[in-house]
Scaffold this active site. Structure first.
Site, PDB file in Angstrom:
ATOM      1  N   GLU A  44      35.449  39.476  33.573  1.00 30.08           N
ATOM      2  CA  GLU A  44      36.581  39.276  34.683  1.00 30.08           C
ATOM      3  C   GLU A  44      36.835  37.861  35.183  1.00 30.08           C
ATOM      4  OE1 GLU A  44      34.133  41.346  37.839  1.00 30.08           O
ATOM      5  OE2 GLU A  44      34.610  43.362  36.972  1.00 30.08           O
ATOM      6  N   HIS A  84      34.777  42.317  42.056  1.00 32.76           N
ATOM      7  CA  HIS A  84      33.619  41.804  42.414  1.00 32.76           C
ATOM      8  C   HIS A  84      33.624  40.415  43.054  1.00 32.76           C
ATOM      9  CE1 HIS A  84      32.266  44.363  39.020  1.00 32.76           C
ATOM     10  NE2 HIS A  84      31.287  44.867  39.866  1.00 32.76           N
TER      11      HIS A  84
END
Length: 297
Positions: A215, A256
């Site tokens: 990510e 996140h």
């Protein structure tokens, strides 16, 4: 063989009497994991799904050999639980608890390093080696795990616990089995990350390739590319980088807490460039993971 844990690994659950921990303890047992004891202060004498509960880790160790601990306690209690496990020489700790204060994480990771203990997490769903062992919540109930995960020679490491299972399911659907699958945790500070795990996969004779789910945010991927070059790691690595749109939206959080992009650091574009320089395969789409795997193994 598998990395980190196998079917002979003996496990305790710290916080076993909590609702979530009791649930995944049953799932672990159903999958064949050797859960030998649980620990919850003040609950000694209880039995959860046939697993005896002790007040302390030391008390459990007096009655059972223990290789690993899965920790599921309130955030403010995680540091104490990890330190208790480390002080009692448990070498593998899987911390599933979320929202652990960053200061506490830094402190207990340092303590773990001093004792040569490995931490996965916090905020991880855990580890699975298909048909061997399951530590934590990864994959959910045993019926779901058996559908998504099959034994084979492709490792998975992911910054997203849910995507660990999605990747495994994608591979299983296309007849590609997995060796060890690990959710490293989605927090800004975690224990073992890609830098720690790729050398272990590289040393595993069963693992012939590894899939990474990445990510935006952080520099672990760029550092991994440097590691692959400097250590001449030949193990084929396929990386899928989600959230590329974040590059055009500075300061936006994706998924996140660890995925905040600051300036040019941690951008998807930067990660892709670093990976390609290191010879790491980059999947442009999710389905490309399978295409690349079939070409290289």
């Amino acid at each position: 063989m598998a990395i980190l844990a196998d079917r002979d690994t003996t496990v305790i659950i710290q916080g076993i009497t909590g609702r979530e921990a009791a649930s995944f303890t049953k799932d672990m047992l159903d999958y064949g994991t050797r859960v030998v004891a649980g620990v919850t202060p003040g609950k000694q004498g209880q039995v959860i799904h046939g697993v005896p509960v002790y007040d302390t880790v030391r008390g459990a160790l007096k009655e059972h050999p223990v290789d690993a601990s899965v920790i599921s306690v309130p955030p403010s209690m995680v540091k104490g639980a990890v330190l208790e496990a480390v002080e009692n020489h448990i070498k593998l700790l899987v911390v599933v608890s979320e929202r652990v204060p960053r200061k506490d994480v830094i402190e207990f990771l340092e303590a773990a390093r001093e004792q040569d203990a490995r931490v996965i997490g916090p905020n991880t769903l855990g580890i699975i080696s298909p048909e061997r062992v399951k530590l934590g919540m990864a994959g959910g109930p045993v019926e779901d795990v058996k559908k998504a995960y099959t034994p084979g020679n492709v490792g998975i490491a992911s910054r997203s616990g849910g995507m660990t299972t999605e990747i495994a399911n994608l591979l299983t659907t296309h007849g590609i089995g997995q060796s060890t699958c690990i959710g490293i945790g989605g927090d800004p500070v975690v224990g073992s990350n890609f830098l720690d795990l790729i050398p272990l996969f590289d040393q595993d004779p069963e693992t012939k390739a590894v899939v990474l789910f990445c990510e935006p945010g952080g520099i672990i991927e760029e550092s991994l590319a440097e590691l692959v070059i400097s250590q001449k790691i030949a193990l084929p690595i396929i990386a899928f980088i989600a959230g590329r749109f974040v590059d055009d939206m500075p300061g936006v959080r994706f998924g996140h807490a660890a995925t905040i992009v600051e300036g040019d650091k941690g951008t998807a574009k930067g990660k892709i460039e670093s990976f390609k320089k290191a010879g790491i395969h980059v999947a442009e789409s999710f389905s490309d993971i399978v295409t690349i795997l079939r070409e290289i193994i």
